[in-house]
Design an enzyme around this catalytic site. Structure first.
Site, mmCIF file in Angstrom:
data_model
loop_
_atom_site.group_PDB
_atom_site.id
_atom_site.type_symbol
_atom_site.label_atom_id
_atom_site.label_comp_id
_atom_site.label_asym_id
_atom_site.label_seq_id
_atom_site.Cartn_x
_atom_site.Cartn_y
_atom_site.Cartn_z
ATOM 1 N N SER A 1 -45.077 20.944 63.894
ATOM 2 C CA SER A 1 -46.170 20.074 63.426
ATOM 3 C C SER A 1 -46.986 20.765 62.342
ATOM 4 O O SER A 1 -47.456 20.132 61.392
ATOM 5 C CB SER A 1 -47.075 19.659 64.590
ATOM 6 O OG SER A 1 -47.764 20.771 65.104
ATOM 7 N N ASP B 1 -50.448 28.657 63.702
ATOM 8 C CA ASP B 1 -49.220 28.010 63.228
ATOM 9 C C ASP B 1 -49.346 27.581 61.760
ATOM 10 O O ASP B 1 -48.432 27.800 60.963
ATOM 11 C CB ASP B 1 -48.881 26.783 64.091
ATOM 12 C CG ASP B 1 -48.416 27.162 65.495
ATOM 13 O OD1 ASP B 1 -48.640 28.329 65.893
ATOM 14 O OD2 ASP B 1 -47.850 26.315 66.191
#
Length: 397
Positions: free
Chosen positions: A146, A204
């Site tokens: 994502s 991330d």
């Protein structure tokens, strides 16, 4: 307004060392995973905005006239991105039809796209365009899929709007942005991640933006300037797990046995710091077999520690056992309890050994890829620098 076509990609992420310990104030090392997410943006004259996400079977289009009605709820082009615009998110949820809390992957990806698109272009004319995203990363496996998506969206839409320049010169195959532009890409990508995950750590999207390796400690993210590219096998055991449950399990164990578990956390911290030191040595002196010996030992030590914390799983034991019969060393990456593992490949590891190991792991019912860690973050591509099979998929839409 007509926008220029763009092709960008961003890497996934793996935790090399420090998972779970990081929750308790210890160092974690996150590395870029060279399984990449690719985004192709094309300007059109159709008077609509389309997004194609073939990995999750999602293909959507909206008329510009529909989207223009949402503009009063967004603040226009903001150079400084600080907080998520809650009012715009609320309107977009109503617009997409997710007010009932049906937050599946497709809805989350759609919300993130529309949020960044409207926020970046909202103060001017909305452009007609088509965005197609295709990823080599499995979704929901803790590999930063994502975030790679949010990073690609941010880079492409900021470029298309003129907020940041496109770095690719006509003679380049790939190009990266300057530090200030990467900061802006990262800020918008964090907004996308916040929409998708609610309360992300920021690790991330930082790995997707900067690539290489990041040191994460007590909420601070420090990109490490140079790291060697390491070959690995990435294995997805496909055993589902709940990160929340596993984090709680570790916490319970620490509370129950503090004098036993706190030294384990300190040892994991030392593993991360030792690994960081070895990797930094490998960039400024000739790489030797001894460097790889140390990296392998650290992998084994950390895997034993993770088992002691209670986040191992029989599928991960199988991964370690199968790879060790070939002289290769593996550990879980991420939450554990199933999920994914990484196996270090030495430079001299023969391709036949790699192929038989991959096949053995697939015979266990796992998915397995040969890839690398430590590669570049988000970049713009010429068509020549992208594999034909990726271009084929992107050009279908």
């Amino acid at each position: 307004m007509q926008v220029k076509d763009l092709l960008v990609s961003a890497p996934g992420k793996a935790i090399l060392h420090g998972e779970h310990a990081v929750v308790h104030g210890k160092v974690a090392l996150a590395v870029s995973l060279n399984l990449r997410t690719y985004l192709c943006l094309k300007g059109t004259t159709a008077g609509n905005v389309c997004i194609n996400l073939p990995n999750i079977d999602t293909f959507l289009c909206w008329d510009l006239s529909e989207l223009k009605q949402l503009i009063p709820y967004c603040c226009g082009k903001r150079e400084e991105v600080k907080r998520l615009d809650a009012e715009l998110v609320k309107r977009l949820r109503e617009f997409v039809g997710v007010t009932n809390g049906n937050l599946d992957t497709c809805n989350m990806a759609t919300l993130a796209f529309l949020y960044i698109y409207l926020s970046v272009f909202g103060s001017g004319e909305l452009p007609s365009l088509t965005v197609t995203v295709w990823s080599e990363l499995p979704t929901g496996a803790g590999l930063g899929s994502s975030a790679a998506y949010s990073v690609c969206l941010s880079a492409a839409l900021l470029c298309a709007s003129g907020s940041i320049p496109a770095p690719l010169k006509e003679w380049d195959h790939t190009a990266r942005w300057c530090q200030a532009d990467l900061e802006q890409i990262n800020s918008w990508a964090f907004q996308g991640e916040t929409i998708i995950h609610g309360n992300p750590s920021g690790v991330d999207n930082a790995v997707g933006t900067w690539g290489g390796m990041l040191r994460f400690l007590a909420g601070k993210i420090i990109p490490l300037s140079r790291v060697p590219l390491l070959r690995i096998l990435l294995t997805n055991t496909k055993v589902p797990r709940s990160t929340k449950v596993l984090v709680a399990r570790v916490k319970d164990k620490i509370n129950k046995f503090p004098s036993i578990m706190n030294p384990v956390l300190d040892s994991v911290d030392a593993v991360s710091c030792t690994c960081e030191k070895v990797l930094s040595e490998m960039t400024c002196e000739p790489i030797t077999g001894e460097h790889y010996n140390i990296l392998e030992e650290l992998i084994d030590i950390n895997q034993h520690h993770l088992n002691a914390m209670g986040v191992g799983h029989p599928s991960l034991d199988t991964l370690c056992r199968v790879t060790l019969t070939k002289g290769l060393h593996s550990k879980l990456t991420g939450a554990g309890g199933g999920g994914c593992g990484i196996t270090l490949l030495r430079p001299e590891t023969d391709s036949s050994v790699v192929q038989t190991t991959v096949q053995d792991l697939k015979d266990c019912g796992f998915d397995c890829w040969e890839t690398s860690i430590g590669g570049p973050g988000v970049q713009q591509h010429s068509h020549l620098s992208v594999k034909d099979e990726v271009l084929d998929i992107l050009n279908r839409y």
